[in-house]
Design a protein around this motif. Structure first.
Motif, PDB file in Angstrom:
ATOM      1  N   LYS A  12      -7.597   0.872   7.891  1.00 34.00           N
ATOM      2  CA  LYS A  12      -9.025   0.262   7.880  1.00 34.00           C
ATOM      3  C   LYS A  12      -9.538  -1.150   8.312  1.00 34.00           C
ATOM      4  CE  LYS A  12     -10.076   4.834   9.402  1.00 34.00           C
ATOM      5  NZ  LYS A  12     -10.960   6.668   9.175  1.00 34.00           N
ATOM      6  N   ALA A  13     -10.051  -1.507   6.498  1.00 32.98           N
ATOM      7  CA  ALA A  13     -10.345  -2.295   5.640  1.00 32.98           C
ATOM      8  C   ALA A  13      -9.630  -3.288   6.553  1.00 32.98           C
ATOM      9  CB  ALA A  13     -10.289  -1.668   4.642  1.00 32.98           C
ATOM     10  N   VAL A  14      -8.440  -3.228   6.232  1.00 36.37           N
ATOM     11  CA  VAL A  14      -7.662  -4.614   5.954  1.00 36.37           C
ATOM     12  C   VAL A  14      -7.770  -5.310   7.488  1.00 36.37           C
ATOM     13  CG1 VAL A  14      -4.877  -6.018   6.488  1.00 36.37           C
ATOM     14  CG2 VAL A  14      -5.832  -4.750   4.503  1.00 36.37           C
ATOM     15  N   LYS A  15      -7.852  -4.220   8.571  1.00 38.81           N
ATOM     16  CA  LYS A  15      -7.960  -3.625  10.044  1.00 38.81           C
ATOM     17  C   LYS A  15      -9.395  -4.596  10.602  1.00 38.81           C
ATOM     18  CE  LYS A  15      -5.955  -0.910  13.467  1.00 38.81           C
ATOM     19  NZ  LYS A  15      -5.726  -0.071  13.831  1.00 38.81           N
ATOM     20  N   VAL A  16     -10.464  -4.366  10.074  1.00 41.51           N
ATOM     21  CA  VAL A  16     -11.961  -4.570  10.139  1.00 41.51           C
ATOM     22  C   VAL A  16     -11.646  -6.489   9.853  1.00 41.51           C
ATOM     23  CG1 VAL A  16     -14.428  -4.550   9.508  1.00 41.51           C
ATOM     24  CG2 VAL A  16     -12.898  -2.720   9.775  1.00 41.51           C
ATOM     25  N   ILE A  17     -11.469  -6.269   8.360  1.00 37.84           N
ATOM     26  CA  ILE A  17     -11.668  -8.132   7.862  1.00 37.84           C
ATOM     27  C   ILE A  17     -10.676  -9.091   8.314  1.00 37.84           C
ATOM     28  CG2 ILE A  17     -10.836  -9.552   5.771  1.00 37.84           C
ATOM     29  CD1 ILE A  17     -11.344  -6.947   3.981  1.00 37.84           C
ATOM     30  N   THR A  18      -9.745  -8.421   9.229  1.00 37.54           N
ATOM     31  CA  THR A  18      -8.412  -9.443   9.789  1.00 37.54           C
ATOM     32  C   THR A  18      -9.323  -9.741  11.291  1.00 37.54           C
ATOM     33  OG1 THR A  18      -6.470  -8.408   8.742  1.00 37.54           O
ATOM     34  CG2 THR A  18      -6.572  -9.855  11.058  1.00 37.54           C
ATOM     35  N   ARG A  19     -10.060  -8.047  11.928  1.00 38.06           N
ATOM     36  CA  ARG A  19     -10.451  -9.115  13.483  1.00 38.06           C
ATOM     37  C   ARG A  19     -11.654 -10.197  12.874  1.00 38.06           C
ATOM     38  NH1 ARG A  19     -10.816  -3.939  14.559  1.00 38.06           N
ATOM     39  NH2 ARG A  19     -12.789  -3.610  13.616  1.00 38.06           N
ATOM     40  N   GLU A  20     -12.079  -9.891  12.070  1.00 38.74           N
ATOM     41  CA  GLU A  20     -13.214 -10.391  11.750  1.00 38.74           C
ATOM     42  C   GLU A  20     -12.962 -12.069  10.995  1.00 38.74           C
ATOM     43  OE1 GLU A  20     -16.159  -8.972   9.014  1.00 38.74           O
ATOM     44  OE2 GLU A  20     -16.619  -7.026  10.633  1.00 38.74           O
ATOM     45  N   LEU A  21     -12.048 -12.210  10.279  1.00 38.19           N
ATOM     46  CA  LEU A  21     -11.111 -13.549  10.219  1.00 38.19           C
ATOM     47  C   LEU A  21     -11.188 -14.269  11.881  1.00 38.19           C
ATOM     48  CD1 LEU A  21      -8.654 -12.397   7.439  1.00 38.19           C
ATOM     49  CD2 LEU A  21     -10.976 -13.960   7.554  1.00 38.19           C
TER      50      LEU A  21
ATOM     51  N   TYR B   6      -7.157   9.424   0.926  1.00 35.50           N
ATOM     52  CA  TYR B   6      -8.443   8.268   1.753  1.00 35.50           C
ATOM     53  C   TYR B   6      -8.362   6.722   1.113  1.00 35.50           C
ATOM     54  CZ  TYR B   6     -13.230   6.349   1.368  1.00 35.50           C
ATOM     55  OH  TYR B   6     -14.337   5.800   1.151  1.00 35.50           O
ATOM     56  N   TYR B   7      -7.763   5.980  -0.448  1.00 38.28           N
ATOM     57  CA  TYR B   7      -7.820   5.144  -0.254  1.00 38.28           C
ATOM     58  C   TYR B   7      -7.242   4.388   0.981  1.00 38.28           C
ATOM     59  CZ  TYR B   7      -5.295   1.105  -2.287  1.00 38.28           C
ATOM     60  OH  TYR B   7      -4.778  -0.196  -3.016  1.00 38.28           O
ATOM     61  N   HIS B   8      -5.664   5.025   1.493  1.00 40.35           N
ATOM     62  CA  HIS B   8      -4.675   4.820   2.591  1.00 40.35           C
ATOM     63  C   HIS B   8      -5.288   3.914   3.483  1.00 40.35           C
ATOM     64  CE1 HIS B   8      -0.590   4.405   0.028  1.00 40.35           C
ATOM     65  NE2 HIS B   8      -1.269   5.967  -0.659  1.00 40.35           N
ATOM     66  N   ASP B   9      -6.124   5.474   4.156  1.00 39.21           N
ATOM     67  CA  ASP B   9      -7.041   5.416   5.309  1.00 39.21           C
ATOM     68  C   ASP B   9      -7.896   4.360   5.424  1.00 39.21           C
ATOM     69  OD1 ASP B   9      -5.608   7.717   7.089  1.00 39.21           O
ATOM     70  OD2 ASP B   9      -6.348   8.729   5.935  1.00 39.21           O
ATOM     71  N   TYR B  10      -8.608   4.281   3.792  1.00 37.38           N
ATOM     72  CA  TYR B  10      -9.760   3.367   3.952  1.00 37.38           C
ATOM     73  C   TYR B  10      -9.184   1.409   3.692  1.00 37.38           C
ATOM     74  CZ  TYR B  10     -13.907   0.888   2.288  1.00 37.38           C
ATOM     75  OH  TYR B  10     -14.734  -0.531   2.099  1.00 37.38           O
ATOM     76  N   MET B  11      -8.379   1.787   3.456  1.00 33.34           N
ATOM     77  CA  MET B  11      -7.699   0.671   3.371  1.00 33.34           C
ATOM     78  C   MET B  11      -6.877  -0.518   4.292  1.00 33.34           C
ATOM     79  SD  MET B  11      -8.421  -1.109   0.155  1.00 33.34           S
ATOM     80  CE  MET B  11      -7.767  -2.170   0.864  1.00 33.34           C
TER      81      MET B  11
ATOM     82  N   ILE C 194       0.851  -1.339  -0.033  1.00 33.86           N
ATOM     83  CA  ILE C 194      -0.066  -0.499   0.017  1.00 33.86           C
ATOM     84  C   ILE C 194       0.702   1.575   0.105  1.00 33.86           C
ATOM     85  CG2 ILE C 194      -1.567   1.010   1.569  1.00 33.86           C
ATOM     86  CD1 ILE C 194      -3.154  -0.810   2.144  1.00 33.86           C
ATOM     87  N   PRO C 195       1.777   1.453   0.588  1.00 31.23           N
ATOM     88  CA  PRO C 195       2.547   2.292   0.851  1.00 31.23           C
ATOM     89  C   PRO C 195       3.151   3.076  -0.270  1.00 31.23           C
ATOM     90  CG  PRO C 195       3.158   1.409   2.701  1.00 31.23           C
ATOM     91  CD  PRO C 195       2.253   0.533   1.800  1.00 31.23           C
ATOM     92  N   SER C 196       3.315   1.840  -1.498  1.00 33.42           N
ATOM     93  CA  SER C 196       4.374   2.082  -1.992  1.00 33.42           C
ATOM     94  C   SER C 196       3.551   2.485  -3.661  1.00 33.42           C
ATOM     95  CB  SER C 196       4.909   0.845  -2.857  1.00 33.42           C
ATOM     96  OG  SER C 196       3.839  -0.106  -3.057  1.00 33.42           O
ATOM     97  N   ILE C 197       2.030   2.689  -3.113  1.00 36.12           N
ATOM     98  CA  ILE C 197       0.765   2.622  -4.350  1.00 36.12           C
ATOM     99  C   ILE C 197       1.199   3.553  -4.773  1.00 36.12           C
ATOM    100  CG2 ILE C 197      -1.448   2.522  -5.085  1.00 36.12           C
ATOM    101  CD1 ILE C 197      -1.529   0.416  -3.601  1.00 36.12           C
ATOM    102  N   ASN C 198       1.227   4.620  -6.338  1.00 39.49           N
ATOM    103  CA  ASN C 198       1.453   5.664  -6.369  1.00 39.49           C
ATOM    104  C   ASN C 198      -0.089   6.359  -6.577  1.00 39.49           C
ATOM    105  OD1 ASN C 198       2.050   8.201  -7.131  1.00 39.49           O
ATOM    106  ND2 ASN C 198       2.829   7.964  -9.698  1.00 39.49           N
ATOM    107  N   CYS C 199      -0.625   6.570  -5.280  1.00 37.86           N
ATOM    108  CA  CYS C 199      -1.999   7.631  -5.114  1.00 37.86           C
ATOM    109  C   CYS C 199      -2.175   8.632  -4.225  1.00 37.86           C
ATOM    110  CB  CYS C 199      -2.840   6.428  -4.730  1.00 37.86           C
ATOM    111  SG  CYS C 199      -4.925   6.648  -4.539  1.00 37.86           S
ATOM    112  N   ASN C 200      -2.496   9.811  -5.705  1.00 37.33           N
ATOM    113  CA  ASN C 200      -2.727  10.843  -3.990  1.00 37.33           C
ATOM    114  C   ASN C 200      -3.412  11.144  -2.918  1.00 37.33           C
ATOM    115  OD1 ASN C 200       0.052  11.601  -5.420  1.00 37.33           O
ATOM    116  ND2 ASN C 200      -1.622  12.813  -6.638  1.00 37.33           N
ATOM    117  N   SER C 201      -4.393  10.056  -3.125  1.00 36.85           N
ATOM    118  CA  SER C 201      -5.493  10.130  -2.456  1.00 36.85           C
ATOM    119  C   SER C 201      -5.071   9.123  -0.822  1.00 36.85           C
ATOM    120  CB  SER C 201      -6.607   8.839  -3.025  1.00 36.85           C
ATOM    121  OG  SER C 201      -7.783   8.608  -1.976  1.00 36.85           O
TER     122      SER C 201
END
Length: 194
Positions: A134-143, A127-132, A118-125
């Protein structure tokens, strides 16, 4: 004639009589009928209505094929499905807990390799980094509650599609589907008798 397995409370006395009177054909027949029903198709929740009870009985009476199918289903089942009032061999239960932990570790390794990119993704957003994150944390917790493809898939349809990075992430997770389904279809080994 279609075989309908007897209720679990009737199975124990039947199998105890099989053992007591040294008639292993009864246990073999019962297990074989269940195997015919499940042959070639991963068991679904309606086919093993109470997998913990099936595992307890299979463990008690050395029904190895049935025990492996029940383990397979319980590895990926919601944690609530592990609640049961049956008498259970602790060695088998600890094996199940270990198999579930190994499955969660497998998923965490997959997510860690994804998350590291994720940090290496060339994205100015941001929002993407924050969303991902949080999403990975939520999914991992649910796993931890349900270590299965269903847990990941529940989240994929909720992801924003306006950013190519989200689409790429979703494609990556979907590319894991076949690998995860193959893993979920495998029959696990039984615990050693040490």
């Amino acid at each position: 004639k279609k075989f309908v397995p007897p209720a679990i409370n009737l199975v124990r006395p039947l199998l105890e009589a099989s053992r007591k009177y040294d008639v292993p054909a009864i246990a073999e027949w019962w297990e074989e009928q269940l195997m015919i029903r499940w042959k070639g198709v991963p068991a679904s929740p309606d086919e093993i209505a109470r997998p913990m009870e099936c595992l307890a009985v299979a463990s008690q009476f050395n029904l190895e094929k049935l025990a492996r199918i029940a383990l397979r289903e319980l590895i990926k089942a919601p944690i609530a499905d592990l609640k049961s009032d049956v008498t259970f061999e602790s060695r088998m239960f600890m094996h199940l807990i270990s198999l579930r932990a190994n499955r969660v570790d497998w998923f965490e390794t997959k997510f860690a390799s994804f998350y590291a990119t994720i940090p290496s993704i060339n994205c100015n957003s941001s929002y993407y980094h924050d969303y991902m994150h949080k999403a990975v944390k939520v999914i991992t917790r649910e796993l931890y509650q349900e270590p299965s493809w269903k847990t990941i898939n529940r989240h994929l349809s909720d992801w924003p599609v306006y950013c190519s990075h989200f689409q790429a992430s979703q494609s990556l997770f979907n590319s894991w589907k076949g690998e995860i389904e193959a893993l979920e279809a495998e029959l696990p080994e039984l615990p050693s008798h040490e």
